[in-house]
Scaffold this active site. Structure first.
Site, mmCIF file in Angstrom:
data_model
loop_
_atom_site.group_PDB
_atom_site.id
_atom_site.type_symbol
_atom_site.label_atom_id
_atom_site.label_comp_id
_atom_site.label_asym_id
_atom_site.label_seq_id
_atom_site.Cartn_x
_atom_site.Cartn_y
_atom_site.Cartn_z
ATOM 1 N N ASP A 16 48.493 78.059 19.917
ATOM 2 C CA ASP A 16 49.653 77.997 20.800
ATOM 3 C C ASP A 16 50.893 78.273 19.942
ATOM 4 O OD1 ASP A 16 50.778 77.264 23.384
ATOM 5 O OD2 ASP A 16 51.326 75.355 22.528
ATOM 6 N N ASP A 66 40.389 70.562 27.254
ATOM 7 C CA ASP A 66 40.417 69.439 28.185
ATOM 8 C C ASP A 66 41.719 69.304 28.944
ATOM 9 O OD1 ASP A 66 41.783 68.663 25.714
ATOM 10 O OD2 ASP A 66 41.961 66.691 26.646
HETATM 11 P P1 IMP Z 1 49.663 74.504 18.341
HETATM 12 O O1 IMP Z 1 49.900 73.739 17.090
HETATM 13 O O2 IMP Z 1 50.849 74.468 19.240
HETATM 14 O O3 IMP Z 1 49.199 75.918 18.089
HETATM 15 O O4 IMP Z 1 48.549 73.679 19.131
HETATM 16 C C1 IMP Z 1 47.284 74.124 19.303
HETATM 17 C C2 IMP Z 1 46.438 73.010 19.908
HETATM 18 O O5 IMP Z 1 47.052 72.496 21.092
HETATM 19 C C3 IMP Z 1 45.105 73.563 20.328
HETATM 20 O O6 IMP Z 1 44.154 73.461 19.297
HETATM 21 C C4 IMP Z 1 44.764 72.720 21.526
HETATM 22 O O7 IMP Z 1 44.100 71.549 21.123
HETATM 23 C C5 IMP Z 1 46.092 72.350 22.121
HETATM 24 N N1 IMP Z 1 46.464 73.242 23.255
HETATM 25 C C6 IMP Z 1 47.419 74.197 23.255
HETATM 26 N N2 IMP Z 1 47.492 74.825 24.439
HETATM 27 C C7 IMP Z 1 46.533 74.252 25.219
HETATM 28 C C8 IMP Z 1 46.111 74.477 26.589
HETATM 29 O O8 IMP Z 1 46.606 75.326 27.331
HETATM 30 N N3 IMP Z 1 45.094 73.687 27.030
HETATM 31 C C9 IMP Z 1 44.500 72.737 26.257
HETATM 32 N N4 IMP Z 1 44.871 72.501 24.983
HETATM 33 C C10 IMP Z 1 45.882 73.243 24.469
#
Ligand code: IMP
Ligand code: MG
Length: 204
Positions: free
Chosen positions: A101, A157
C-alpha cells in the site's frame, strides 16, 4: 452485483497470474535455492499457492510483525513479534507480500532483512496499490495493480475475518461494510456440509 462489495480479482485469474509469476521466478533463480519469506498472516495464502508454482529447491520462512499505530504515524516502523527461524546470511531472499500500500511496512522490513547480509532481496507482491505509495519501492514481481479501495479475501482480512474468501473483493462502501460485515458471507467458499463420522454413528 452489490454496491457495497464486488469481485475485483476472481480465483481463476489469481491462479493463472500466480502460475506466470512462478514460471518467471523459476527462470530467474535457475540453479539457486531462494528462501521465500512471508509476512503473517495476509501473505500466507499467496505463499502457499506461489511456492507450488516454483520448480526450485526453495525454503520458506515466516515473520510476524505488529505496527505501532497506523503505518503513516509509525513511518513504517514495526515490532517483530515472531522473527525468522533461520539465518538468511548469504541467501537469495524473496519477500512474498499480499499487498503493498504506502510501502512503509515493506521498506522497513527490507532494511531489517538487508542488515542480515543476504545475497539478494527481492519482493513478490500479489497486489500493488501503486497510487497510494509514499516510499519508492522496487517490486521485482507483481501480480496485479490494485485500485485504491479496501480489498478483502485470498488472505486479506476485514477485522480478522474473511481471509478464506477465495476471490479478492473490492469494498466500495466501507461504512456499509462496518455497519454490516455479514454482507461478505455470500462470498465465502460454497461447501456442502457432510456430517462427521461421529455424528453419523450417533444419529444411526
Ligand atoms: P503499507 O505499509 O501501507 O504498504 O501496508 C501494507 C499492509 O497493510 C499490508 O501488508 C496489509 O496487511 C495492509 N493492507 C493495506 N491495504 C489493505 C487492504 O486493502 N486490505 C487489507 N489489508 C490491507
Ligand atoms: Mg501484510
Amino acid at each position: 452485483m452489490s454496491d457495497v462489495v464486488s469481485v475485483e480479482f476472481g480465483r481463476e485469474d489469481i491462479r493463472r497470474r500466480i502460475e506466470e509469476l512462478g514460471r518467471t521466478i523459476t527462470g530467474d533463480y535457475e540453479g539457486r535455492a531462494p528462501v521465500l519469506i512471508s509476512v503473517l498472516k495476509g501473505g500466507s495464502v499467496f505463499l502457499a499457492d506461489l511456492m507450488r508454482e516454483i520448480a526450485l529447491p526453495l525454503a520458506i520462512d515466516y515473520m510476524s510483525i505488529s505496527r505501532y499505530g497506523g503505518a503513516a504515524e509509525s513511518l513504517g516502523r514495526v515490532r517483530i513479534v515472531k522473527d525468522l527461524d533461520h539465518d538468511i546470511g548469504g541467501r537469495d531472499v524473496i519477500v512474498v507480500e499480499d499487498i503493498v500500500d504506502t510501502g512503509l511496512t515493506l521498506s522497513y522490513l527490507i532494511s531489517v532483512l538487508e542488515s542480515r547480509e543476504p545475497a539478494s532481496v527481492e519482493v513478490c507482491a500479489l497486489l500493488d496499490k501503486s497510487v497510494r505509495r509514499i516510499v519508492p519501492l522496487e517490486l521485482r514481481y507483481r501480480g496485479f495493480d490494485c485500485p485504491d479501495e479496501f480489498v478483502v479475501g485470498y488472505g486479506l482480512d476485514f477485522e480478522e475475518r474473511f481471509r478464506n474468501v477465495p476471490d479478492i473483493l473490492a469494498v466500495h462502501d466501507m461504512d456499509a461494510l462496518r455497519a454490516d460485515p455479514d454482507v461478505l458471507l455470500p462470498f465465502l467458499p460454497r461447501i456442502e456440509p457432510v456430517p462427521s463420522e461421529g455424528q453419523r454413528s450417533a444419529n444411526a
